[in-house]
Enzyme design. Sequence first.
Site, short mmCIF file in Angstrom:
data_model
loop_
_atom_site.label_atom_id
_atom_site.label_comp_id
_atom_site.label_asym_id
_atom_site.label_seq_id
_atom_site.Cartn_x
_atom_site.Cartn_y
_atom_site.Cartn_z
N ASP A 48 -22.96 -82.86 -32.81
CA ASP A 48 -23.46 -83.18 -31.22
C ASP A 48 -24.10 -81.97 -30.73
O ASP A 48 -23.76 -80.90 -31.46
CB ASP A 48 -22.01 -83.64 -30.82
CG ASP A 48 -22.13 -83.40 -29.12
OD1 ASP A 48 -23.22 -84.36 -28.70
OD2 ASP A 48 -21.48 -83.01 -28.50
N ASP A 80 -24.48 -80.92 -26.96
CA ASP A 80 -24.08 -80.14 -25.70
C ASP A 80 -22.46 -80.15 -26.11
O ASP A 80 -21.66 -81.13 -26.40
CB ASP A 80 -24.01 -81.01 -24.63
CG ASP A 80 -25.55 -81.30 -24.32
OD1 ASP A 80 -26.32 -80.35 -24.24
OD2 ASP A 80 -26.18 -82.39 -24.13
C1 G6P Z 1 -24.96 -85.32 -23.55
C2 G6P Z 1 -23.92 -84.58 -22.66
C3 G6P Z 1 -23.69 -85.45 -21.34
C4 G6P Z 1 -24.98 -85.74 -20.74
C5 G6P Z 1 -25.89 -86.68 -21.82
C6 G6P Z 1 -27.18 -87.05 -21.28
O1 G6P Z 1 -24.23 -86.16 -24.19
O2 G6P Z 1 -22.80 -84.11 -23.23
O3 G6P Z 1 -22.97 -84.87 -20.49
O4 G6P Z 1 -24.92 -86.74 -19.65
O5 G6P Z 1 -26.07 -85.77 -22.95
O6 G6P Z 1 -28.05 -85.98 -21.21
P1 G6P Z 1 -29.46 -86.27 -20.43
O7 G6P Z 1 -30.12 -84.72 -21.00
O8 G6P Z 1 -30.19 -87.16 -21.34
O9 G6P Z 1 -29.37 -86.22 -18.90
MG MG Z 2 -20.87 -82.97 -26.52
#
Ligand code: G6P
Ligand code: MG
Length: 211
Positions: A8, A10
Site C-alpha cells: 500500500d 499512504d
Molecule cells: C489512499 C488513502 C486514502 C485516500 C485514497 C484516495 O488510499 O489512504 O485516505 O482517500 O488513497 O486518494 P486520492 O489521492 O485518490 O484522493
Molecule cells: Mg494506507
Amino acid sequence: RFKAVIFDLDGVICHTDQYHYQAWKQIADQENVFFDEQVNNRLRGVSRMESLEIILEQADRPYTEEEKSVLAETKNEIYKKLLKNMTRADLTEEVKGVLDNIKNSGIKVAIGSSSRNTKLILSRIGLADYFHTVSDGTNIQRSKPDPEVFLKAAEALKLAPEECLVVEDAQAGIIAAHRGGFHSAGIGEASKFHLTEYPLSCMGDLLNVFE
Ligand code: G6P
Ligand code: MG
C-alpha cells in the site's frame, strides 16, 4: 516463499495522511461540517468519493452529486498543492532499505493503492520507476475493502494471489487482501487487526517475515 510483495502507499511507503487531513479540513470548515482526526482515521485506504461521503455524514443537509464532485475536486487541488512539500527526504532510510533488500533478493515489488495521485507521490519521493508494477485508483472500479486493486497488481505480475504478500496500514486493506486470497502483513492500525497474518511493529520488521 513469496514471489511478490504488494505495498500500500499512504501509511506504508510514505505518510500523506496529514496532507489528506489538512485538505479535507479546509473543505469541512468551508461547509461548516465537523471533522477531526478520528473521522480522518476512517478515511484510510478509502477512495476520494467514499471519503467525502464519510465526512458528509456529519453535515446537516443533503448534498447533490454535482456539489459532491465540486467538493472532491477542490479537495484534490488543495491536496496536490500540499504534495509539493514532499521530497525524497519523505522516503525514510528504513523503508528504502526494506524495499531494496526485498527487490535485491529477486522478489517482485508492486504498489496497490486506492489513490489516484499514486504516480505523482511516487515521483515526489524518488520511486517513479522503482516498482515492477503500480496498481492504483486510476485502474480500478471498486476500492478497498474490495480486492480489485491487489488482483490487478497480481495479474500484471502474472502471479496468483497466494504467491503475494500485501503490506497494509488500513483495516480496509487487510480485508481486501484476505478477500482476494493474498497473504497480509500490517503496520499501525492494521497490526492490531485480527485478520492480519503478520503484525509488524515497524517496516523493518517486514524482513523477518522472509527469514
Ligand atoms: C489512499 C488513502 C486514502 C485516500 C485514497 C484516495 O488510499 O489512504 O485516505 O482517500 O488513497 O486518494 P486520492 O489521492 O485518490 O484522493
Ligand atoms: Mg494506507
